[in-house]
Design a protein around this motif. Sequence first.
Motif, short mmCIF file in Angstrom:
data_model
loop_
_atom_site.label_atom_id
_atom_site.label_comp_id
_atom_site.label_asym_id
_atom_site.label_seq_id
_atom_site.Cartn_x
_atom_site.Cartn_y
_atom_site.Cartn_z
N THR A 5 0.86 -1.19 0.00
CA THR A 5 0.00 0.00 0.00
C THR A 5 0.89 1.23 0.00
N ILE A 6 0.64 2.13 -0.94
CA ILE A 6 1.44 3.36 -0.98
C ILE A 6 0.99 4.27 0.16
N LYS A 7 1.95 4.67 0.97
CA LYS A 7 1.62 5.52 2.12
C LYS A 7 1.85 6.99 1.81
N SER A 8 2.96 7.28 1.11
CA SER A 8 3.22 8.67 0.74
C SER A 8 4.26 8.73 -0.38
N VAL A 9 4.41 9.93 -0.95
CA VAL A 9 5.40 10.13 -2.02
C VAL A 9 6.18 11.40 -1.68
N ASN A 10 7.51 11.30 -1.74
CA ASN A 10 8.34 12.49 -1.57
C ASN A 10 8.63 13.05 -2.96
N LEU A 11 8.02 14.18 -3.28
CA LEU A 11 8.09 14.72 -4.64
C LEU A 11 9.48 15.28 -4.96
N VAL A 12 10.25 15.68 -3.94
CA VAL A 12 11.57 16.25 -4.19
C VAL A 12 12.58 15.14 -4.43
N ASN A 19 3.87 0.43 2.76
CA ASN A 19 3.86 -0.18 4.09
C ASN A 19 5.04 -1.16 4.26
N LEU A 20 5.68 -1.54 3.12
CA LEU A 20 6.76 -2.54 3.20
C LEU A 20 8.14 -1.98 2.90
N THR A 21 8.21 -1.06 1.92
CA THR A 21 9.52 -0.56 1.50
C THR A 21 9.48 0.93 1.17
N SER A 22 10.63 1.47 0.79
CA SER A 22 10.65 2.80 0.16
C SER A 22 11.66 2.71 -0.98
N LYS A 23 11.32 3.33 -2.11
CA LYS A 23 12.16 3.20 -3.29
C LYS A 23 12.17 4.50 -4.08
N THR A 24 13.32 4.79 -4.73
CA THR A 24 13.44 6.01 -5.54
C THR A 24 13.28 5.66 -7.03
N TYR A 25 12.56 6.50 -7.75
CA TYR A 25 12.31 6.25 -9.18
C TYR A 25 12.65 7.50 -10.01
N ASP A 26 12.88 7.29 -11.33
CA ASP A 26 13.10 8.44 -12.23
C ASP A 26 11.78 9.14 -12.50
N LEU A 27 10.73 8.33 -12.69
CA LEU A 27 9.39 8.86 -12.98
C LEU A 27 8.36 8.03 -12.20
N ILE A 28 7.44 8.71 -11.56
CA ILE A 28 6.43 7.98 -10.75
C ILE A 28 5.06 8.21 -11.37
#
Length: 257
Positions: A5-12, A19-28
Amino acid sequence: MLKKTIKSVNLVENKVFTNLTSKTYDLIALCLGSNSSIYQKINGNREIKKNYKEHSITCSITHKIKDIGAQQFFLKEGPLAILPYKNNKFSLVWSIEDRFFIKNEKSLTHYLKKKLSTILKTNKITLGNIQSYPLKLSLKRNYYKKNTIILGDGLHVVHPLAGQGFNLILRDIKKLDKLISINLRLGLPIKNSNIPKDLSENRKPENLLIGLGIHTTRNFFKNNKYLDPIKENILNNFSKSEFLKKITKSIANLGLS
Ligand SMILES: Cc1cc2nc3c(=O)[nH]c(=O)nc-3n(C[C@H](O)[C@H](O)[C@H](O)COP(=O)(O)OP(=O)(O)OC[C@H]3O[C@@H](n4cnc5c(N)ncnc54)[C@H](O)[C@@H]3O)c2cc1C
């Protein structure tokens, strides 16, 4: 299997927290339905909106009727669409005014079966699981922020009368796919690219036009005892014109572009 489940997104930092991980992407690209609170900081929920004060009833029906085609019935409660998907099955979408929905909410199966038996002139129908949804129009003004794009009902929710909601989403995805492919082919980065801006500029006008067009169509078909005879005339003439039918079919299938 654990559901993410997506909890939040850091736009910067272009980071998605689940709820399980956090990951950085080029484009979301977020596609979380029409009511996600996560969209708030991306588009500020600025939108053209309307509560239709209608509910949509959907159901799968098993029947023994021969050669039943796709049909739309304009009933006093609201338009009822039949969409066959197998020889003996069709799905149904009935948009009904809240005053009828609220009155019959507790006995929807009986209400729907009675209505269908009358219009199809048969009792030999079996209703599957009935679902109902409140109907609204929502056309968002902002499609993205930095490297995060919204897709789907989070951008546009339209009346199901024309069966176009999912088509709009597919056209947005097709365009996004094309923009990403161009950048990759040219060796351009995906991160901090023009992709979100180009997607928004390319798709927003068509989504707005089709969304408002469906809204106008819904208003046109709304039950009105004074205008109904005129509507019947217009529809009769419309159904005689192969040219008009060809144009509307093409817009429904391919959009305006
Ligand atoms: C009654 C009715 C009839 C329709 N008929 C048609 C039709 O005939 N033709 C047509 O083209 N369109 C139709 N539509 C429209 C179409 O169903 C929708 O436009 C489409 O389903 C929207 O897809 P979506 O992925 O944006 O949202 P949804 O289908 O709402 O999917 C969003 C998903 O995201 C998940 N989610 C939400 N929050 C999170 C989170 N934080 N983390 C992880 N997951 C999350 C949800 O659980 C859900 O599975 C109809 C709609 C209705 C209501």
